[in-house]
Design an enzyme around this catalytic site. Structure first.
Site, PDB file in Angstrom:
ATOM      1  N   CYS A 235      -3.622  -1.286   9.035  1.00 27.70           N
ATOM      2  CA  CYS A 235      -3.560  -1.416   7.727  1.00 27.70           C
ATOM      3  C   CYS A 235      -2.584  -2.771   7.252  1.00 27.70           C
ATOM      4  O   CYS A 235      -1.382  -2.725   7.524  1.00 27.70           O
ATOM      5  CB  CYS A 235      -2.740  -0.060   7.183  1.00 27.70           C
ATOM      6  SG  CYS A 235      -2.470  -0.244   5.426  1.00 27.70           S
TER       7      CYS A 235
ATOM      8  N   CYS B 279       1.259   8.620   5.237  1.00 29.10           N
ATOM      9  CA  CYS B 279       1.910   7.477   5.679  1.00 29.10           C
ATOM     10  C   CYS B 279       3.461   7.646   5.341  1.00 29.10           C
ATOM     11  O   CYS B 279       3.890   7.874   4.417  1.00 29.10           O
ATOM     12  CB  CYS B 279       1.050   6.273   4.773  1.00 29.10           C
ATOM     13  SG  CYS B 279       2.077   4.570   5.233  1.00 29.10           S
TER      14      CYS B 279
ATOM     15  N   ARG C 287      -7.359  -0.891  -0.903  1.00 28.36           N
ATOM     16  CA  ARG C 287      -6.435   0.031  -1.571  1.00 28.36           C
ATOM     17  C   ARG C 287      -5.632  -0.492  -2.891  1.00 28.36           C
ATOM     18  O   ARG C 287      -4.884  -1.624  -2.545  1.00 28.36           O
ATOM     19  CB  ARG C 287      -5.470   0.655  -0.726  1.00 28.36           C
ATOM     20  CG  ARG C 287      -4.428   1.710  -1.262  1.00 28.36           C
ATOM     21  CD  ARG C 287      -3.733   2.492  -0.392  1.00 28.36           C
ATOM     22  NE  ARG C 287      -4.626   2.860   0.885  1.00 28.36           N
ATOM     23  CZ  ARG C 287      -3.967   2.612   2.088  1.00 28.36           C
ATOM     24  NH1 ARG C 287      -2.804   2.229   2.285  1.00 28.36           N
ATOM     25  NH2 ARG C 287      -4.926   3.214   3.155  1.00 28.36           N
TER      26      ARG C 287
ATOM     27  N   CYS D  26      -0.338   7.550   9.327  1.00 28.31           N
ATOM     28  CA  CYS D  26      -0.040   6.157   9.423  1.00 28.31           C
ATOM     29  C   CYS D  26       1.614   5.846   9.200  1.00 28.31           C
ATOM     30  O   CYS D  26       2.158   6.798   8.716  1.00 28.31           O
ATOM     31  CB  CYS D  26      -0.612   5.472   8.112  1.00 28.31           C
ATOM     32  SG  CYS D  26      -0.060   3.929   7.663  1.00 28.31           S
TER      33      CYS D  26
ATOM     34  N   CYS E 156      13.726  -9.264   2.008  1.00 26.45           N
ATOM     35  CA  CYS E 156      12.671  -9.432   1.312  1.00 26.45           C
ATOM     36  C   CYS E 156      12.820  -9.316  -0.255  1.00 26.45           C
ATOM     37  O   CYS E 156      13.461  -8.394  -0.630  1.00 26.45           O
ATOM     38  CB  CYS E 156      11.476  -8.507   1.580  1.00 26.45           C
ATOM     39  SG  CYS E 156      11.356  -8.266   3.426  1.00 26.45           S
TER      40      CYS E 156
ATOM     41  N   CYS F 140      18.239  -1.700   4.605  1.00 26.67           N
ATOM     42  CA  CYS F 140      17.290  -2.743   5.702  1.00 26.67           C
ATOM     43  C   CYS F 140      17.963  -3.946   5.631  1.00 26.67           C
ATOM     44  O   CYS F 140      18.439  -4.786   4.849  1.00 26.67           O
ATOM     45  CB  CYS F 140      15.924  -2.812   5.169  1.00 26.67           C
ATOM     46  SG  CYS F 140      14.839  -3.737   6.131  1.00 26.67           S
TER      47      CYS F 140
HETATM   48  C1  DTB Z   1       2.054  -0.813   1.180  1.00 27.91           C
HETATM   49  O1  DTB Z   1       1.270  -1.909   1.108  1.00 27.91           O
HETATM   50  N1  DTB Z   1       2.625  -0.440   0.115  1.00 27.91           N
HETATM   51  C2  DTB Z   1       3.330   0.682   0.001  1.00 27.91           C
HETATM   52  C3  DTB Z   1       2.891   1.127   1.713  1.00 27.91           C
HETATM   53  N2  DTB Z   1       2.349  -0.166   2.133  1.00 27.91           N
HETATM   54  C4  DTB Z   1       4.138   1.387   2.596  1.00 27.91           C
HETATM   55  C5  DTB Z   1       4.670   0.639  -0.306  1.00 27.91           C
HETATM   56  C6  DTB Z   1       4.993   0.191  -1.493  1.00 27.91           C
HETATM   57  C7  DTB Z   1       6.239   0.247  -1.906  1.00 27.91           C
HETATM   58  C8  DTB Z   1       6.683   0.089  -3.400  1.00 27.91           C
HETATM   59  C9  DTB Z   1       8.004  -0.014  -3.595  1.00 27.91           C
HETATM   60  C10 DTB Z   1       8.681   1.464  -3.274  1.00 27.91           C
HETATM   61  O2  DTB Z   1       8.201   2.276  -3.486  1.00 27.91           O
HETATM   62  O3  DTB Z   1       9.975   1.194  -2.845  1.00 27.91           O
HETATM   63 FE1  SF4 Z   2      13.251  -3.867   4.879  1.00 26.48          FE
HETATM   64 FE2  SF4 Z   2      11.592  -5.985   3.832  1.00 26.48          FE
HETATM   65 FE3  SF4 Z   2      10.690  -3.489   4.653  1.00 26.48          FE
HETATM   66 FE4  SF4 Z   2      12.021  -3.617   2.434  1.00 26.48          FE
HETATM   67  S1  SF4 Z   2      10.121  -4.678   2.846  1.00 26.48           S
HETATM   68  S2  SF4 Z   2      12.026  -2.084   3.973  1.00 26.48           S
HETATM   69  S3  SF4 Z   2      13.573  -5.214   2.978  1.00 26.48           S
HETATM   70  S4  SF4 Z   2      11.520  -5.026   5.946  1.00 26.48           S
END
Ligand code: DTB
Ligand code: SF4
Ligand code: SAM
Length: 343
Positions: A204, A113, A276, A144, A73, A69
């Site tokens: 969401c 999702c 959640r 989702c 972040c 990506c």
């Molecule tokens: C959210 O708030 N948490 C989920 C979902 N929306 C997409 C994602 C959590 C990711 C945790 C790190 C991973 O699995 O890479």
């Molecule tokens: Fe990309 Fe940030 Fe989403 Fe991770 S959280 S997939 S770095 S946009």
């Protein structure tokens, strides 16, 4: 009387009066500062006016495009800016998505999702995701997706395909946001959320705690969520999963009781939303999760994987619900009977 203890008449406040979009920071901070039992009591009282307190909604996740990506972040294992050893993968074939959705449904999930590690999808990506949405919806699951920033035409194409929810998190306060992400702004996030709402999709939207943010940052995150023009239908509260190779790999773990407080304040600010209990459950004790349900959480991510990180096994969660006398929403008695809790 103890000033932290509200008059009974305050607790009988109607839900309509509790639904507000004009919260100020001092009010939210005052909720965070309540004695723990008082905060949980108030959150549970309001929760019971809006929901069946024994019921929990379960959503399963699938990463449909993994890694590489462009965004930076600081919490995310999928950013191309950090070496986390993650094996990336391009957009998944629709047949593979359907297979995963069927498995999630067989385990009792009611919402599926699909997440993609994109800053913003291209129109040709949206056409493929739209196919996935239509196919998953045809299985009788709610849908989702979380794909990054969207244009107007993209939100409409997704709506057209039958999409129910779009996940797009504010993640933290506006001030702390610029310390964890430099490649986009808080306003970018708000703009996509507005497009999603205007297209008639359900929102969401939540955040992550445990990233080294202050109590004020957590209060501002929840205030910003509650002050959106409509409360998000679902509010995921993620506990940071500390992934080696990311800048936040050594973040100081958050006091579990502060996490529970965050859930309780989210419930008080957004009484009718699904709050959640999201990422980070693998590192939470059963007792901590039970406290989160008492604080008003009524949804989880269900299934052994989040997007790339681990999550408790489905059978373990079913066993936890059994021990707590809780049940997953939308399961008919026959299906519940076929799901084995103990393995
Ligand atoms: C959210 O708030 N948490 C989920 C979902 N929306 C997409 C994602 C959590 C990711 C945790 C790190 C991973 O699995 O890479
Ligand atoms: Fe990309 Fe940030 Fe989403 Fe991770 S959280 S997939 S770095 S946009
Ligand atoms: N790329 C899109 C985006 O950022 O909106 C969608 C996928 S992104 C992985 C979805 C959400 O996962 C992020 O907003 C963040 O809240 C959460 N997330 C990512 N990494 C996490 C981590 N290590 N711990 C907890 N939550 C995380």
């Amino acid at each position: 009387m103890n000033p932290a203890q509200p008059a009974v008449s305050d607790l009988a406040l109607s839900v309509d009066a509790a639904i507000r979009h004009d919260w100020c920071l001092s009010e939210v901070e005052a909720l965070f500062a309540l004695p723990f039992n008082e905060l949980l009591f108030r959150a549970q009282a309001l929760h019971r006016q809006c929901f069946d307190a024994a019921e929990v909604q379960v959503s399963s996740l699938l990463s449909i495009k993994t890694g590489s990506c462009a965004e930076d972040c600081a919490y995310c294992p999928q950013s191309a800016h950090y070496d986390t050893g993650l094996a990336g993968a391009g957009l998944m074939p629709v047949a593979q998505v359907i297979e995963a959705a069927e498995q999630a449904k067989a385990q009792g999930a009611t919402r599926f999702c699909m997440g993609a590690a994109w800053r913003a999808p291209k129109d040709k990506d949206i056409a493929r995701v739209a196919e996935m949405v239509t196919a998953v919806k045809a299985l009788g699951l709610e849908t989702c997706v979380t794909l990054g920033m969207l244009s107007d035409s993209q939100t409409h194409a997704l709506r057209q395909a039958g999409l129910d929810y779009y996940n797009h998190n504010l993640d933290t306060s506006e001030e702390y946001y610029s310390e964890v992400i430099s490649t986009r702004s808080y306003q970018d996030r708000l703009d996509t959320l507005a497009r999603v709402r205007e297209a008639g999709l359900k929102v969401c939207c939540g955040g992550i705690v445990g990233m080294g943010e202050s109590q004020t940052d957590r209060a501002k995150l929840l205030m910003n969520l509650a002050n959106l023009p409509e409360h998000p239908h679902s509010v995921p509260i993620n506990m940071l999963v500390r992934v080696e190779g990311t800048p936040l790999q050594d973040a100081e773990p958050l006091d579990p009781l502060v996490f529970v407080r965050t859930v309780a304040v989210a419930r008080l600010l957004m009484p009718r939303s699904r709050v959640r209990l999201s990422a980070g459950r693998s590192e939470m004790s059963d007792e901590m999760q039970a406290l989160c349900f008492l604080a008003g959480a009524n949804s989880i991510f269900y299934g052994e994987k989040l997007l790339t990180a681990g999550n408790p096994m489905a059978a373990r969660d079913r066993r936890l619900f059994e021990r707590l006398g809780m049940r997953m929403s939308g399961l008919c008695v026959q299906q519940a009977a076929t799901l084995d809790c103990c393995h």
